[in-house]
Motif scaffolding. Structure first.
Motif, PDB file in Angstrom:
ATOM      1  N   LEU A  92       3.629  -4.414  -6.862  1.00 33.62           N
ATOM      2  CA  LEU A  92       3.572  -3.460  -5.686  1.00 33.62           C
ATOM      3  C   LEU A  92       2.826  -3.960  -4.621  1.00 33.62           C
ATOM      4  O   LEU A  92       3.271  -4.121  -3.505  1.00 33.62           O
ATOM      5  N   LYS A  93       1.651  -5.017  -5.052  1.00 38.37           N
ATOM      6  CA  LYS A  93       1.070  -5.772  -3.969  1.00 38.37           C
ATOM      7  C   LYS A  93       2.054  -6.798  -3.360  1.00 38.37           C
ATOM      8  O   LYS A  93       2.266  -6.917  -2.056  1.00 38.37           O
ATOM      9  N   PHE A  94       2.696  -7.489  -4.226  1.00 40.08           N
ATOM     10  CA  PHE A  94       3.567  -8.263  -3.626  1.00 40.08           C
ATOM     11  C   PHE A  94       4.892  -7.813  -2.635  1.00 40.08           C
ATOM     12  O   PHE A  94       5.072  -8.254  -1.668  1.00 40.08           O
ATOM     13  N   ILE A  95       5.319  -6.505  -3.024  1.00 37.38           N
ATOM     14  CA  ILE A  95       6.213  -5.785  -2.479  1.00 37.38           C
ATOM     15  C   ILE A  95       5.560  -5.411  -0.942  1.00 37.38           C
ATOM     16  O   ILE A  95       6.187  -5.813   0.216  1.00 37.38           O
ATOM     17  N   ILE A  96       4.454  -5.010  -1.054  1.00 32.10           N
ATOM     18  CA  ILE A  96       3.400  -4.528   0.336  1.00 32.10           C
ATOM     19  C   ILE A  96       3.588  -5.817   1.141  1.00 32.10           C
ATOM     20  O   ILE A  96       3.620  -5.592   2.296  1.00 32.10           O
ATOM     21  N   GLY A 114      11.123   2.123  12.423  1.00 32.67           N
ATOM     22  CA  GLY A 114      10.569   1.512  11.318  1.00 32.67           C
ATOM     23  C   GLY A 114      11.313   1.702   9.949  1.00 32.67           C
ATOM     24  O   GLY A 114      12.304   1.967   9.949  1.00 32.67           O
ATOM     25  N   ILE A 115      10.301   1.355   8.828  1.00 32.01           N
ATOM     26  CA  ILE A 115      11.247   1.441   7.670  1.00 32.01           C
ATOM     27  C   ILE A 115      10.466   2.366   6.599  1.00 32.01           C
ATOM     28  O   ILE A 115       9.280   2.551   6.696  1.00 32.01           O
ATOM     29  N   VAL A 116      11.156   2.955   5.853  1.00 30.28           N
ATOM     30  CA  VAL A 116      10.373   3.570   4.685  1.00 30.28           C
ATOM     31  C   VAL A 116      10.901   3.207   3.361  1.00 30.28           C
ATOM     32  O   VAL A 116      12.248   2.831   3.136  1.00 30.28           O
ATOM     33  N   VAL A 117      10.079   2.792   2.638  1.00 32.97           N
ATOM     34  CA  VAL A 117      10.283   2.068   1.254  1.00 32.97           C
ATOM     35  C   VAL A 117      10.005   2.904  -0.098  1.00 32.97           C
ATOM     36  O   VAL A 117       8.758   3.166  -0.137  1.00 32.97           O
ATOM     37  N   ASN A 118      11.131   3.032  -0.828  1.00 30.77           N
ATOM     38  CA  ASN A 118      10.720   3.827  -2.032  1.00 30.77           C
ATOM     39  C   ASN A 118      10.708   2.951  -3.261  1.00 30.77           C
ATOM     40  O   ASN A 118      11.470   1.874  -3.126  1.00 30.77           O
ATOM     41  N   THR A 119       9.733   3.033  -4.162  1.00 32.11           N
ATOM     42  CA  THR A 119       9.436   2.014  -5.250  1.00 32.11           C
ATOM     43  C   THR A 119       9.340   2.514  -6.701  1.00 32.11           C
ATOM     44  O   THR A 119       9.770   3.774  -6.383  1.00 32.11           O
ATOM     45  N   ASN A 175       5.578  -2.779  16.970  1.00 38.21           N
ATOM     46  CA  ASN A 175       7.025  -2.061  16.012  1.00 38.21           C
ATOM     47  C   ASN A 175       6.641  -0.568  15.448  1.00 38.21           C
ATOM     48  O   ASN A 175       5.564  -0.065  15.468  1.00 38.21           O
ATOM     49  N   GLY A 176       7.809  -0.073  15.179  1.00 39.94           N
ATOM     50  CA  GLY A 176       7.641   1.357  14.286  1.00 39.94           C
ATOM     51  C   GLY A 176       6.908   0.996  13.121  1.00 39.94           C
ATOM     52  O   GLY A 176       6.709   0.014  12.661  1.00 39.94           O
ATOM     53  N   PRO A 177       6.625   2.385  12.371  1.00 33.82           N
ATOM     54  CA  PRO A 177       5.811   1.942  11.002  1.00 33.82           C
ATOM     55  C   PRO A 177       6.525   1.625  10.006  1.00 33.82           C
ATOM     56  O   PRO A 177       7.672   2.075   9.728  1.00 33.82           O
ATOM     57  N   ARG A 178       5.799   0.810   9.340  1.00 37.02           N
ATOM     58  CA  ARG A 178       6.451   0.405   7.902  1.00 37.02           C
ATOM     59  C   ARG A 178       5.781   0.895   6.907  1.00 37.02           C
ATOM     60  O   ARG A 178       4.488   0.679   6.409  1.00 37.02           O
ATOM     61  N   VAL A 179       6.470   1.768   6.012  1.00 36.33           N
ATOM     62  CA  VAL A 179       5.724   2.960   5.123  1.00 36.33           C
ATOM     63  C   VAL A 179       6.191   2.766   3.786  1.00 36.33           C
ATOM     64  O   VAL A 179       7.501   2.359   3.763  1.00 36.33           O
ATOM     65  N   LEU A 180       5.512   2.473   2.718  1.00 39.30           N
ATOM     66  CA  LEU A 180       6.097   2.646   1.542  1.00 39.30           C
ATOM     67  C   LEU A 180       5.422   3.713   0.602  1.00 39.30           C
ATOM     68  O   LEU A 180       4.106   4.176   0.852  1.00 39.30           O
TER      69      LEU A 180
END
Ligand code: ATP
Length: 458
Positions: free
Chosen positions: A231-235, A214-219, A102-107
């Motif tokens: 943060l660990k939970f979200i990852i 993929g996805i880009v996640v802003n926190t 799959n494409g990258p899952r980035v946070l």
């Protein structure tokens, strides 16, 4: 007054424009971009109440008309941001070639005002410029770029985020948290994150562009104690494989040993069937191929280490204080009801409250762990919602129109949102509610949920 600025290669013209000023920007010669979105030559861009970096890779001339603080800086970090994009692009390429990948899952994470949102925009814009359609996930209910404050959202991105327009509000999937602070009800916030992650997994299964892009996640910028646990939970929840940490080596270290549980496990039976199908005598090449396939399956089954990418904060990033954040939140509400360029007029509507289901999320004070006997959790249900009667207490509240199919607690709290209204007046005598809505159509649902969000001024 118009001023001409000449930038050399890899320089950045940084503008800080107050909420009272309007500034017009024009690219006269060369090439330039704002958060990764290219400026068109001679097109006039209007900005108000924001900080804007105009970066050039090869040099350019720019005119600025209007009052603002501005200076030229060296955009040294942009090179590293571009390298990061290139690495992500390689992963997308592999995903296009191999349907097992799959494409990258980035946070993106880091302390407050370190440039998380700016880097999300840059990476999204670069990805879009390469023809990808990444999913952008904004988990910051304080200053959400996609939806209104108090929500978390995901949106497929297939056109550039234009410098002075921000994200189009076309088709986000929104969940209503109802508060701007995750800490007001961490348990509830986590449940909404799980719902959002589940929707993303479903979309990635069905949508080839989302799978490969993929996805880009802003926190949120809270990274201490419960913030770090969150943060660990979200990852883990979003299956993040690449965590970009901006300007915080300690945080990089704290996240360095995280692993992801495998999501895609091929059932033993499936693997056995595949093998039985291919029980003919094999050539050397076929055996080699089979070996690769087994390796792939093994790779999928083993827990994957989360990779940490440490980047520096750009020299231009400006610290946003609480007063400015409040103003930004007001602008975000205004943008929702009046349109991105604020040229629309929301409809003022009035309806009888009979037949409406009005609910309010309860943000219970949770007993601090230290106040409970060791190992015990509070018995109070931290996630609750109650039916309310209309009263003038609701004036100026933001209400979320829910897609919930029933008024069961679970449905009310975890169903996505159709849109928002702002109550302007509750007339208790006539049993009517007056509200504004961006749409002049009747409400798509009779269920309206309130949290702690209010918007007083237009
Ligand atoms: N290179 C730059 N030059 C000028 N301004 C910049 C630059 N990069 C970012 N900014 C501005 O700095 C401010 C803070 O950046 P940003 O919103 O990306 O930080 P953040 O880490 O997402 O903030 P938070 O999570 O605390 O809300 C924004 O107003 C942004 O426009």
């Amino acid at each position: 007054m118009t001023k001409v600025h000449t930038l050399k290669e890899q320089q950045e013209l940084r503008l800080e424009i107050s909420f009272e000023e309007t500034v017009k920007v024009q690219l006269m010669t060369g090439t330039a971009e704002v958060f990764g979105c290219e400026l068109l030559e001679r097109k006039e861009y209007t900005f108000t109440g924001c900080k804007v970096p105009i970066f050039t890779w090869h040099g350019c001339t720019i005119t600025i008309t209007g009052e603002c603080t501005n200076y030229i800086g060296e955009g040294v970090e942009m090179f590293k941001y571009l390298n990061t994009h290139t690495a992500l692009e390689n992963i997308r390429k592999k995903a296009r070639e191999n349907t097992n990948l799959n494409g990258p899952r980035v946070l993106i994470t880091g302390p407050p005002s370190c440039g998380k949102n700016s880097l999300s925009r840059i990476l999204l814009n670069y990805a879009i410029r390469m023809g990808n359609s990444p999913l952008f996930v904004d988990l910051d209910p304080n200053q959400n770029e996609i939806g209104v404050p108090g929500t978390i959202n995901v949106m497929p991105m297939n056109k550039p985020i234009y410098p002075n327009e921000g994200y189009s509000l076309a088709s986000p999937l929104s969940y209503f948290f109802g508060s701007i602070n995750c800490s007001d009800n961490l348990d509830y916030y986590k449940i909404l994150c799980q719902k959002l992650a589940q929707s993303i997994d479903e979309r990635v299964e069905l949508d080839e562009a989302a799978r490969t892009s993929g996805i880009v996640v802003n926190t949120i910028g809270c990274i201490e104690k419960s913030g770090l646990d969150l943060l660990k939970f979200i990852i883990k929840t979003f299956g993040i494989e690449y965590v970009i940490v901006i300007g915080d080596e300690r945080l990089s270290n704290m996240l360095s040993n995280l692993t992801l549980e495998p999501k895609k496990i091929k059932k033993e039976e499936e693997i056995k069937n595949e093998k039985e199908e291919e029980n003919e005598i094999k050539t050397e090449k076929e055996e080699e191929k089979e070996g690769e396939k087994e390796k792939e399956t093994k790779e999928i089954i083993e827990p994957k280490k989360v990779q940490i990418i440490q980047l520096k904060k750009s020299g231009g990033v400006v610290v946003i204080d609480e007063k400015e954040r409040k103003t930004i939140r007001r602008i975000l509400y205004k943008r929702y009801f009046y349109g991105i360029t604020q040229n629309l007029k929301p409809s003022s509507m009035s309806t009888s409250w009979d037949g409406l289901g009005l609910f309010k999320i309860k943000y219970l004070e949770q007993a601090p762990e230290g106040a409970l006997p060791f190992g015990k959790r509070s018995k109070l249900d931290p996630i609750n919602v109650k039916r309310i009667s209309p009263s003038s207490k609701l004036d100026f509240h933001i209400g979320a129109i829910s897609f919930a199919k029933s008024t069961k607690k679970e449905d009310l709290l975890t169903t996505n949102i159709a849109g928002f209204i702002r109550i302007t007046k509750v007339d208790e005598k006539r049993r009517r509610i007056t509200y504004i809505s961006p749409s002049s159509r009747t409400l798509p649902s009779q269920i309206i949920i309130f949290g702690q969000l209010t918007w007083y001024s237009d």
